[in-house]
Design a protein around this motif. Sequence first.
Motif, short mmCIF file in Angstrom:
data_model
loop_
_atom_site.label_atom_id
_atom_site.label_comp_id
_atom_site.label_asym_id
_atom_site.label_seq_id
_atom_site.Cartn_x
_atom_site.Cartn_y
_atom_site.Cartn_z
N ALA A 61 34.54 48.22 39.81
CA ALA A 61 35.80 47.74 39.24
C ALA A 61 36.79 48.90 39.03
CB ALA A 61 35.54 47.00 37.93
N TYR A 62 36.25 50.09 38.75
CA TYR A 62 37.16 51.22 38.52
C TYR A 62 37.96 51.55 39.77
CZ TYR A 62 34.09 54.55 40.93
OH TYR A 62 33.36 55.22 41.89
N LYS A 63 37.37 51.27 40.93
CA LYS A 63 38.08 51.59 42.19
C LYS A 63 39.26 50.64 42.41
CE LYS A 63 34.03 53.44 44.58
NZ LYS A 63 33.09 53.20 45.68
N ALA A 96 41.50 50.07 40.40
CA ALA A 96 42.70 50.71 39.85
C ALA A 96 43.47 51.41 40.97
CB ALA A 96 42.31 51.70 38.76
N GLU A 97 42.74 52.06 41.86
CA GLU A 97 43.36 52.75 43.00
C GLU A 97 44.01 51.74 43.95
OE1 GLU A 97 43.51 56.09 43.38
OE2 GLU A 97 44.60 55.88 45.28
N GLN A 127 36.04 43.00 32.62
CA GLN A 127 36.47 43.67 31.39
C GLN A 127 35.34 44.41 30.70
OE1 GLN A 127 39.23 40.97 29.05
NE2 GLN A 127 38.71 39.70 30.80
N PHE A 174 33.67 46.50 32.35
CA PHE A 174 33.65 47.77 33.07
C PHE A 174 34.95 48.57 32.89
CE2 PHE A 174 30.56 45.10 35.15
CZ PHE A 174 29.50 45.94 35.40
N VAL A 175 36.09 47.89 32.94
CA VAL A 175 37.40 48.56 32.85
C VAL A 175 38.27 47.75 31.90
CG1 VAL A 175 39.02 49.83 34.34
CG2 VAL A 175 37.19 48.54 35.39
N ARG A 176 39.21 48.44 31.25
CA ARG A 176 40.05 47.72 30.30
C ARG A 176 41.34 47.24 30.97
NH1 ARG A 176 39.00 48.41 24.83
NH2 ARG A 176 41.21 48.43 24.33
N THR A 183 44.41 49.58 31.85
CA THR A 183 44.50 50.37 33.09
C THR A 183 45.39 49.64 34.11
OG1 THR A 183 42.26 51.15 32.73
CG2 THR A 183 43.11 51.38 34.97
#
Length: 405
Positions: free
Chosen positions: A19-21, A23-24, A45, A47-49, A52
Amino acid sequence: MSAVPGPNVILAVSGGIAAYKAAEVASRLVQQGATVDAIMTAGAQEFVRPLTFSALTGRAVHTDAFAPWTERNRGHITLAREADLLLVAPASASALARLAVGLADDLLGAVALSTVAPLVVAPAMEHAMFHHPATQEHLETLRRRGASVVGPERGRLASGAVGDGRLAAVEAIVGTCWAILGRAGALAGRRIVVTAGGTREPLDPVRFLGNRSSGTMGFALSTSARDRGAAVHLVTGPTSLPSPAGITVERVETALEMRSAVEAAVPTADALIMAAAVADFRPATPSAQKLKKGPGDTAPEIQLIRNPDILASVSAPGLVKVGFAAETENLVPNASAKLAAKGLAMIVANDAASTVGSAEISAVILQPNTPPRQLPSMPKSELAGLILDHLLPLLPRRTGDGGDE
Ligand SMILES: Cc1cc2nc3c(=O)[nH]c(=O)nc-3n(C[C@H](O)[C@H](O)[C@H](O)COP(=O)(O)O)c2cc1C
């Protein structure tokens, strides 16, 4: 900033370690002109907020199908109606299952069922989850309904194991979205052959004569043409650039290989844009063995012979040819001479010393019977768009095209 509003992309992020990827992915889509509405599943949610994604998209993040309607949070029907594309990245195994079955028990499911926008999914999960027959059947169902599936890739997974399930590269995900968004663009139905990069002419099995071309201009032309709906065949010399999504990429080394590839590709093409820096000369007799220096040896003499001029020699009925002239002196006169001699519809003249290998380009566009158009220095991606704007009216009209007869 472009005056034309970009497409509306819904980026749905589901619950996986990748999930963080996303963002890119959001950042890249926004930078390239899309308006991005992020949806986050409950899993995502963990994993990432949402912060972001709201910071990256400049818009509210949608997390709750039952949230009260406000100006910023206008419910799944509005999101679905305004969407030009629904991208699920990463797509968890669970999200794929819900999409395939048609569950609407969360905001992603409700939007997916309510929109007519094309669906792109980028699965990411452990190898076993990906290869489970349930996941494979869900993916097959989605494909059959017209969804595009990007990846996953093989590589190191979060568990530390190596297998299938890594989220596809951001470029591949974003490129696929632009290719789909551009399907109905001004170049829809056109086939364009583009060449890029420099050629390598062998001296011996390990050495070559080459040039500093990075391939940036030809790759930028290819992706711009793809994003306007064209079917693009890119023939490129060696470059460090990754193959763009949604484009047929053929990698070659020498000028002779490039000529064969171009000749094979043009018979069904509407246009050929030669942005490659093709070597004018090649060593006449490359050594079969690695050249060696012995004690007291003099330097070897290398005899060069001419390479074929691909752009001048290649032809096909109705083919519109566009060339590049990278010159170090007498830019416009030299480019004008090439324009006429090679039977080109357009030539893009630029200063070789400052352009080759650089991200920016300052060019002059020349067309027969038209005054030269000097353009200010700009990124090659921007020039690519301008070149295609100039190319469009030069393409032969086809039955079904509108306008005067
Ligand atoms: C640490 C951790 C990592 C996970 N990674 C993934 C993953 O990469 N892919 C996946 O499909 N599920 C993964 N899961 C399971 C999902 O989070 C779980 O199925 C969740 O219900 C998915 O919810 P969603 O589809 O609504 O986002 C992971 C779970 C945990 C606890």
